[in-house]
Scaffold this motif. Sequence first.
Motif, PDB file in Angstrom:
ATOM      1  N   ASP A 175      31.452  25.779 104.758  1.00 24.60           N
ATOM      2  CA  ASP A 175      31.821  24.757 103.782  1.00 24.60           C
ATOM      3  C   ASP A 175      33.328  24.491 103.849  1.00 24.60           C
ATOM      4  O   ASP A 175      34.100  25.271 104.391  1.00 24.60           O
ATOM      5  CB  ASP A 175      31.389  25.154 102.373  1.00 24.60           C
ATOM      6  CG  ASP A 175      32.043  26.425 101.860  1.00 24.60           C
ATOM      7  OD1 ASP A 175      33.276  26.548 101.939  1.00 24.60           O
ATOM      8  OD2 ASP A 175      31.324  27.303 101.354  1.00 24.60           O
ATOM      9  N   SER A 176      33.735  23.363 103.291  1.00 20.67           N
ATOM     10  CA  SER A 176      35.117  22.903 103.420  1.00 20.67           C
ATOM     11  C   SER A 176      36.117  23.876 102.805  1.00 20.67           C
ATOM     12  O   SER A 176      37.227  24.054 103.321  1.00 20.67           O
ATOM     13  CB  SER A 176      35.275  21.521 102.787  1.00 20.67           C
ATOM     14  OG  SER A 176      34.905  21.540 101.418  1.00 20.67           O
ATOM     15  N   LYS A 177      35.731  24.534 101.725  1.00 16.84           N
ATOM     16  CA  LYS A 177      36.640  25.474 101.073  1.00 16.84           C
ATOM     17  C   LYS A 177      36.913  26.682 101.967  1.00 16.84           C
ATOM     18  O   LYS A 177      38.071  27.076 102.169  1.00 16.84           O
ATOM     19  CB  LYS A 177      36.064  25.936  99.732  1.00 16.84           C
ATOM     20  CG  LYS A 177      36.969  26.891  98.987  1.00 16.84           C
ATOM     21  CD  LYS A 177      36.356  27.293  97.642  1.00 16.84           C
ATOM     22  CE  LYS A 177      37.262  28.293  96.919  1.00 16.84           C
ATOM     23  NZ  LYS A 177      36.661  28.703  95.602  1.00 16.84           N
ATOM     24  N   GLN A 178      35.853  27.262 102.517  1.00 21.40           N
ATOM     25  CA  GLN A 178      36.042  28.416 103.390  1.00 21.40           C
ATOM     26  C   GLN A 178      36.746  28.009 104.681  1.00 21.40           C
ATOM     27  O   GLN A 178      37.585  28.758 105.203  1.00 21.40           O
ATOM     28  CB  GLN A 178      34.705  29.075 103.714  1.00 21.40           C
ATOM     29  CG  GLN A 178      34.871  30.359 104.530  1.00 21.40           C
ATOM     30  CD  GLN A 178      33.562  31.048 104.803  1.00 21.40           C
ATOM     31  OE1 GLN A 178      32.586  30.412 105.183  1.00 21.40           O
ATOM     32  NE2 GLN A 178      33.524  32.358 104.608  1.00 21.40           N
ATOM     33  N   LYS A 180      39.023  25.754 105.041  1.00 21.59           N
ATOM     34  CA  LYS A 180      40.445  25.657 104.735  1.00 21.59           C
ATOM     35  C   LYS A 180      41.075  27.037 104.665  1.00 21.59           C
ATOM     36  O   LYS A 180      42.199  27.251 105.150  1.00 21.59           O
ATOM     37  CB  LYS A 180      40.639  24.912 103.411  1.00 21.59           C
ATOM     38  CG  LYS A 180      42.105  24.678 103.048  1.00 21.59           C
ATOM     39  CD  LYS A 180      42.227  23.867 101.765  1.00 21.59           C
ATOM     40  CE  LYS A 180      43.695  23.628 101.414  1.00 21.59           C
ATOM     41  NZ  LYS A 180      43.825  22.825 100.148  1.00 21.59           N
ATOM     42  N   GLU A 181      40.368  27.980 104.054  1.00 16.60           N
ATOM     43  CA  GLU A 181      40.878  29.346 103.969  1.00 16.60           C
ATOM     44  C   GLU A 181      41.045  29.964 105.354  1.00 16.60           C
ATOM     45  O   GLU A 181      42.038  30.651 105.628  1.00 16.60           O
ATOM     46  CB  GLU A 181      39.936  30.205 103.120  1.00 16.60           C
ATOM     47  CG  GLU A 181      39.990  29.906 101.636  1.00 16.60           C
ATOM     48  CD  GLU A 181      41.296  30.346 101.018  1.00 16.60           C
ATOM     49  OE1 GLU A 181      41.581  31.550 101.017  1.00 16.60           O
ATOM     50  OE2 GLU A 181      42.059  29.454 100.561  1.00 16.60           O
ATOM     51  N   ASN A 184      44.095  28.407 106.992  1.00 11.24           N
ATOM     52  CA  ASN A 184      45.360  28.796 106.357  1.00 11.24           C
ATOM     53  C   ASN A 184      45.689  30.272 106.504  1.00 11.24           C
ATOM     54  O   ASN A 184      46.819  30.686 106.200  1.00 11.24           O
ATOM     55  CB  ASN A 184      45.342  28.424 104.877  1.00 11.24           C
ATOM     56  CG  ASN A 184      45.390  26.928 104.640  1.00 11.24           C
ATOM     57  OD1 ASN A 184      45.820  26.167 105.512  1.00 11.24           O
ATOM     58  ND2 ASN A 184      44.942  26.489 103.481  1.00 11.24           N
TER      59      ASN A 184
END
Length: 217
Positions: A175-178, A180-181, A184
Amino acid sequence: MASTAVSSTNKAKQATNNATTDGTPITEEELKQKGTPITVDDIFRLQKSTNGYLTETDDNVYKIDFVHFRIRDMKTNKVLFEVQRECDEDEAMDNDDPSAGRFVQYHFPPSFLKLKQVGALVGFKVGNREVKSFRMIERHFFRDQLIKSFDFDFGFCPPNTTNSIEHIYDMPDIDSKQMKEMINHPNETKSDSFYFVDNQLIMHKKATYAFDLDYSQ
């Protein structure tokens, strides 16, 4: 002695803990103290990426030596990473480094996380002993959360041969949240590759991943 080239393509089976006979969690430290050989079932009981290695270099009694590795996007056929060496001449130079020849730090563009399928080709040489039931379990983690586990069967490898096989990976949905993590926080995405002959662990390789390359020109 002349080598025989053996090649094939292998579609990954997604490995799950349901394949084990005992789902009780086990730690890296407990496995290192295990009095009997480490098996596939033992590896599935690990809950996170290892800090060290579960094998010594002399556990590889079959003298399996990886000499070529390539990763490509199966949709575009674009080569994303490739390394090849001529022989095993570097082993003796790095005896004081426990990770010599067993650790890779990958750098990919962020778009790598959106790929649907990649092919990982490996070329390897076998010593003067035949290799029965050569198998690899590869487990990918982000911050000790299992992302996906793969199970590859190399099959039988004759002695004194050069072999190549391409593993086809169906990439996990992230998913987009993971995603990004993972972008980063470089090198917090890790993998352990465990190699077995007759269900006995003989090699352990590790890798970290940073999604920080810019392929735009």
